[in-house]
Design a protein around this motif. Structure first.
Motif, PDB file in Angstrom:
ATOM      1  N   GLY A  40       0.859  -1.030  -0.212  1.00  0.00           N
ATOM      2  CA  GLY A  40       0.080   0.223   0.001  1.00  0.00           C
ATOM      3  C   GLY A  40       0.897   1.242   0.069  1.00  0.00           C
ATOM      4  N   VAL A  41       1.990   1.361   0.874  1.00  0.00           N
ATOM      5  CA  VAL A  41       2.883   2.447   0.906  1.00  0.00           C
ATOM      6  C   VAL A  41       3.465   2.672  -0.454  1.00  0.00           C
ATOM      7  N   ARG A  42       3.671   1.576  -1.174  1.00  0.00           N
ATOM      8  CA  ARG A  42       4.588   1.740  -2.718  1.00  0.00           C
ATOM      9  C   ARG A  42       3.372   2.325  -3.460  1.00  0.00           C
ATOM     10  N   TYR A  43       2.345   1.961  -3.395  1.00  0.00           N
ATOM     11  CA  TYR A  43       1.237   2.518  -4.266  1.00  0.00           C
ATOM     12  C   TYR A  43       0.998   4.123  -3.785  1.00  0.00           C
ATOM     13  N   VAL A  44       0.918   4.346  -2.827  1.00  0.00           N
ATOM     14  CA  VAL A  44       0.818   5.684  -2.354  1.00  0.00           C
ATOM     15  C   VAL A  44       1.938   6.575  -2.642  1.00  0.00           C
ATOM     16  N   LEU A  45       3.258   5.993  -2.544  1.00  0.00           N
ATOM     17  CA  LEU A  45       4.488   6.713  -3.240  1.00  0.00           C
ATOM     18  C   LEU A  45       4.181   6.950  -4.479  1.00  0.00           C
ATOM     19  N   GLU A  46       3.811   6.132  -5.206  1.00  0.00           N
ATOM     20  CA  GLU A  46       3.701   6.299  -6.786  1.00  0.00           C
ATOM     21  C   GLU A  46       2.690   7.455  -7.140  1.00  0.00           C
ATOM     22  N   ASN A  47       1.747   7.462  -6.364  1.00  0.00           N
ATOM     23  CA  ASN A  47       0.868   8.559  -6.494  1.00  0.00           C
ATOM     24  C   ASN A  47       1.305  10.094  -6.313  1.00  0.00           C
ATOM     25  N   PRO A  56      -9.757  14.952  -3.635  1.00  0.00           N
ATOM     26  CA  PRO A  56      -9.642  13.662  -4.431  1.00  0.00           C
ATOM     27  C   PRO A  56      -8.674  13.280  -4.914  1.00  0.00           C
ATOM     28  N   SER A  57      -7.348  13.963  -5.231  1.00  0.00           N
ATOM     29  CA  SER A  57      -6.094  13.277  -5.600  1.00  0.00           C
ATOM     30  C   SER A  57      -5.610  12.319  -4.831  1.00  0.00           C
ATOM     31  N   ASN A  58      -5.830  12.309  -3.564  1.00  0.00           N
ATOM     32  CA  ASN A  58      -5.304  11.287  -2.428  1.00  0.00           C
ATOM     33  C   ASN A  58      -5.769  10.056  -2.969  1.00  0.00           C
ATOM     34  N   LEU A  59      -4.656   9.015  -2.801  1.00  0.00           N
ATOM     35  CA  LEU A  59      -5.156   7.597  -3.208  1.00  0.00           C
ATOM     36  C   LEU A  59      -5.648   6.970  -1.590  1.00  0.00           C
TER      37      LEU A  59
END
Lengths: 605, 91
Positions: A40-47, A56-59
Motif C-alpha cells: 500500500g505504501v508503494r502505491y501511495v508513493l507512486e501517487n 480527490p487526488s489522494n489515493l
C-alpha cells in the motif's frame, strides 16, 4: 484461492468515472514490499508525496497481505493506506474481523480508490466483480445503522461491511472506518479521506475459501506449529489462560499504572492511583463482561464485549473495552467510570472516530480549560463524562468547540497558541504508554513514520518482560537498536498481514516459514528482517519527500522536560536526544533523513 | 506488608490485595517462598525448572521490576508496595 498468486488482483477504482479495472501489482513490488502495509505504501508513493490529503487526488488503498484470509492463525487483517490528513505522512491502519478475509475470498487482493464520486457511493463486491452503487440512503447515518441497512438489503450471511460515519463525511481529521464487528482502521484519519471521495462503505459478500498451496503437507505442518505456539500456556496468547485472552488488551491498565507509565490528566501525571483498577481489564471481566468475540482464524479472542449495568447508559451492549481507549477516555481524562468509557468507545465506533485521538483532544481541552485558555462557554471539566459524550457528538458534526477539536489535538492546541498542551508527534496523538516510564516506547513514538504510535515498535513487549529480551524500561541505552529491530519485524508482519499479537508467540523465523510455504519460494529470518527494514525505509523516504526532515522525530516537551512524580518512574524524563543518536546510527540515517545510499542498498531506488 | 495480585494470578489468590507479615530484613526471595507456601498453585508461575524466579511472573517493588533491582535479594519493608503480575501486554 492460490496464495502464491497474491498481488495479481488489485482493483483500481476510478470514483469519478464510476469504473474499475483489475491489474496485477508489479511483481517487483510484491517481492520487495510483500503486501498490505508495504504494498500500500508503494502505491501511495507512486501517487506522489505532494498530494493534498483531503483532496480527490489522494489515493485510498485497502490492501490484503499474502496471508490474509488463509488458514494460518491471526490472518484476519488487512490494511488501509493513504496520505494522512492528520499528519501529512503516509499512514497505514489495520482492521480485524472478517472483512479482509472476505475480500480475498471474493477474488481481490486489494482496492485502490482514485478520485472522488459526484454523489455518495458504496462499493459492492461479490464473486470477482465490483460495482459502485448509490449510498445516498445511508449518507449521514452512523456506522451501526449503515451496517444494519446493508444487512437488511443483502442479508447477514457471508456479508462484511466497512464504513465511515458522520465524522468521516464531515472531514474530521481523525475519522476512522469500522466494520460490522466494530473493528477499526482507527488511526491517521483514513475515514476523512473516504469522506472526501464520497465513499461511504465497502460491502463484501463472500463465503470461506480454502487456500491452495504448492505443498499442502508443509502448509498443514506450519499452521499446526504456529497454532501450538499461540496455545502454549507460557504465552499470553494462550486461549482462556493467557492474560491477553482472558482480559483482553486492557490487562495492561494496572501494570502501566504500577510502574508509573500510565499518562493521567493529559499526561500531567504518570499514574491514576486506584482509578486504574476501576477501568481495568480485571474490573471489566469481573463486572460487565458478557462475551469474548474473536476474528478470522484466531483462537485468542482478545475482544471483550460488555453490557453496562448501571448509570445513564445502563443496557448498552458494545465491544470492545480495549486498553487504548480505556486509557485515552479514562485515566487521561480523569474518568474512572468504566460505564462512561464503554459509552464513549461505542460512540467512536458509531460516529467513526479514533478514540486515541479523541481522548487526547478531550484531555488537552480539559487542561486548556483549567488554565483559562478556552473561550467562555466551551470549556470541559476533568472527568465530566456527560459533557465528554456531548462534545464527542459535536466533534463528529463539527459544531461549537467540536469544530476546533475535529482538527485533532495538535492543530487545536496550536489554534489557542499552546501547542505544548497537545501530546502528539507529527500531529498524531500519543497512545497509552508514558515515555517517562517506558523509554523505548517513547523512542518508538518519536520515530514512528505515521506519527505517535505504540504499534510500529511495540518494545513494551520487552520492557514489560513478555518476550525474553532484557530491556529495563527506565534505561535509555540500547533502545535505539531495539526499536529498529521491532519496527522492522512489525513492518513485515503488518505486510503479511498478521495480527500484531502474533509477535507474542512468533518471531522472524515463524513469519519466514509461513510466507515461504504460502508463496512457494524460499524465505529466511534474515529475509524477513531485510524486507521489514526496506518497508520502514520506504515509508521514511515518502515522509522525507513530503517535508518531514531533520527535527521531525520529536516528543512533546512534557515528556522530555517534566519529570514523573509517580512511583516506578519518579524523577524520570525521556532522554530522547541520546536515544535518537543511537537509533539513527542503527538505521544509517542522517538525523531522520534516509540517504540515497541506504535506499539503493535496500533496492528502493 | 501489602501484596497485590493481577490478571490471571488474582483468581489463584482469590483477592486483589493481601496483608502478609514479614520479618524485619526480609527479601523478595522470602516473600516468594511465603507466597508459594500459602498458594501452592502459584508455584508454577513463580519458579522456573531450576528454582529461580520464573519469567512467567513479574514482581514489582514500588513500581520497579525486581529484575532491575536485586532480584531475589531485593530488600522489603512494610512500607513498600509489592505488585505481582503474570506477563501482560496487548495493544
Amino acid at each position: 484461492m492460490k496464495l502464491r498468486d497474491f498481488g495479481r488482483a488489485i482493483a483500481h477504482v476510478d470514483l469519478a468515472r464510476g469504473s474499475y479495472e483489475v491489474r496485477p501489482a508489479p511483481e517487483d513490488w510484491v517481492r520487495k514490499y510483500i503486501g498490505a502495509r508495504g504494498l500500500g505504501v508503494r502505491y501511495v508513493l507512486e501517487n506522489g508525496p505532494e498530494v493534498e490529503p483531503l483532496s480527490p487526488s489522494n489515493l485510498l488503498c485497502f490492501m490484503n497481505g499474502p496471508l490474509t484470509g488463509s488458514e494460518v492463525s491471526m490472518s484476519g487483517r488487512w490494511a488501509c493506506v493513504t496520505k494522512s490528513p492528520l499528519t501529512g505522512t503516509v499512514t497505514d491502519s489495520h482492521q480485524g474481523g472478517w472483512t479482509g478475509a472476505r475480500l480475498r475470498w471474493a477474488g481481490f487482493d486489494g482496492l485502490v480508490f482514485e478520485g472522488a464520486a459526484e454523489s455518495p457511493v458504496y462499493a459492492y463486491i461479490e464473486d470477482g466483480t465490483l460495482s459502485l452503487r448509490d449510498a445516498s440512503e445511508v449518507w449521514g447515518k452512523g456506522i451501526h445503522a449503515t451496517v444494519a441497512f446493508f444487512r437488511e438489503r443483502y442479508g447477514e450471511k457471508d456479508l462484511s461491511v466497512t464504513a465511515i460515519g458522520p465524522a468521516g463525511e464531515n472531514g474530521v481529521r481523525f475519522a476512522a472506518w469500522l466494520n460490522e464487528d466494530d473493528r477499526a482502521f482507527g488511526r491517521g484519519g483514513t475515514g476523512a479521506v473516504g469522506g472526501v471521495k464520497r465513499l461511504k462503505a465497502i460491502v463484501i459478500r463472500a463465503g470461506l475459501r480454502k487456500s491452495d498451496v504448492p505443498d499442502p503437507d508443509a502448509w498443514r505442518s506450519v499452521r499446526r506449529e504456529m497454532l501450538e505456539a499461540i496455545r502454549d500456556e507460557a504465552n499470553i496468547t494462550s486461549p482462556k489462560k493467557g492474560g491477553l485472552s482472558v482480559y483482553g488488551t486492557n490487562v495492561l491498565m494496572n501494570i502501566t499504572n504500577s510502574i508509573g507509565a500510565l499518562g493521567t490528566r493529559n499526561s500531567q501525571q504518570t499514574a491514576f492511583g486506584d482509578g486504574a483498577e476501576r477501568i481495568s481489564g480485571e474490573y471489566v471481566e469481573q463486572n460487565i463482561l458478557v462475551h469474548d468475540p474473536t476474528c478470522h482464524a484466531c483462537p485468542v479472542a482478545c475482544k471483550k464485549e460488555v453490557e453496562v449495568v448501571e448509570g445513564p447508559w445502563a443496557g448498552l451492549r458494545m465491544e470492545s473495552v480495549e486498553y487504548e481507549p480505556a486509557w485515552s477516555l479514562g485515566a487521561n481524562c480523569d474518568n474512572d467510570d468504566v460505564s462512561a468509557v464503554a459509552k464513549l468507545i461505542d460512540q467512536c465506533n458509531d460516529l467513526g472516530l479514533d478514540p486515541i485521538e479523541l481522548g487526547n483532544a478531550l484531555s488537552m481541552w480539559m487542561e486548556a480549560t483549567e488554565r483559562g485558555l478556552v473561550p467562555e462557554g466551551q470549556g470541559l471539566a476533568w472527568g465530566d463524562t456527560a459533557a465528554m459524550v456531548a462534545l464527542t457528538e459535536a466533534i463528529a458534526v463539527r459544531q461549537g468547540a467540536g469544530e476546533v477539536l475535529a482538527e485533532g489535538p495538535a492543530r487545536a492546541a496550536a489554534g489557542i497558541d499552546h501547542p505544548e498542551l497537545a501530546m502528539a508527534v507529527k500531529g498524531q496523538a500519543v497512545p497509552a504508554y508514558d515515555p517517562r516510564g517506558l523509554k523505548g516506547m517513547g523512542l518508538g513514538y518519536a520515530t514512528s513514520n505515521r506519527g505517535a504510535c505504540h504499534l510500529r515498535a511495540y518494545v513494551a513487549a520487552a520492557e514489560l518482560g513478555v518476550v525474553p529480551i532484557e530491556a529495563d524500561p527506565l534505561e535509555w541505552r540500547g533502545k535505539g537498536a531495539l526499536v529498529k529491530t521491532f519496527q522492522d519485524l512489525h513492518a513485515f508482519s503488518d505486510s503479511l498481514d498478521l495480527c500484531k499479537f502474533s509477535a507474542f508467540a512468533e518471531g522472524a523465523e515463524h513469519y519466514a516459514r509461513q510466507y515461504e510455504v504460502a508463496m512457494g519460494h524460499p524465505c529466511s529470518a534474515d529475509d524477513v528482517m531485510r524486507a521489514g527494514e526496506r518497508i520502514y525505509n520506504l515509508e521514511r523516504y515518502y515522509n522525507n519527500l513530503a517535508g518531514f526532515g531533520r527535527g521531525s522525530d520529536t516528543l512533546p516537551p512534557r515528556f522530555t522536560e517534566e519529570p514523573s512524580t509517580q512511583a516506578g518512574s519518579a524523577g524520570h524524563v525521556s532522554e530522547l536526544a541520546p536515544m535518537l543518536e543511537e537509533y539513527y546510527a542503527a538505521r544509517g540515517w542522517n538525523a531522520g533523513v534516509v540517504p540515497d545510499a541506504k535506499l539503493r542498498e535496500l533496492e528502493i531506488l | 506488608m501489602k501484596v497485590s495480585f493481577y490478571a490471571t494470578l488474582r483468581p489463584i489468590v482469590g483477592e486483589r490485595t493481601v496483608e502478609l507479615p514479614l520479618p524485619e530484613g526480609a527479601t523478595v526471595g522470602a516473600l516468594v517462598v511465603e507466597l508459594a507456601r500459602r498458594w501452592p498453585a502459584l508455584c508454577e508461575h513463580l519458579f522456573d525448572d531450576e528454582g529461580r524466579l520464573s519469567r512467567r511472573v513479574n514482581l514489582f517493588v514500588d513500581g520497579r521490576n525486581v529484575r532491575w533491582l536485586q532480584g531475589m535479594e531485593t530488600p522489603l519493608s512494610p512500607d513498600r508496595t509489592v505488585d505481582v503480575f503474570p506477563p501482560v501486554a496487548g495493544g
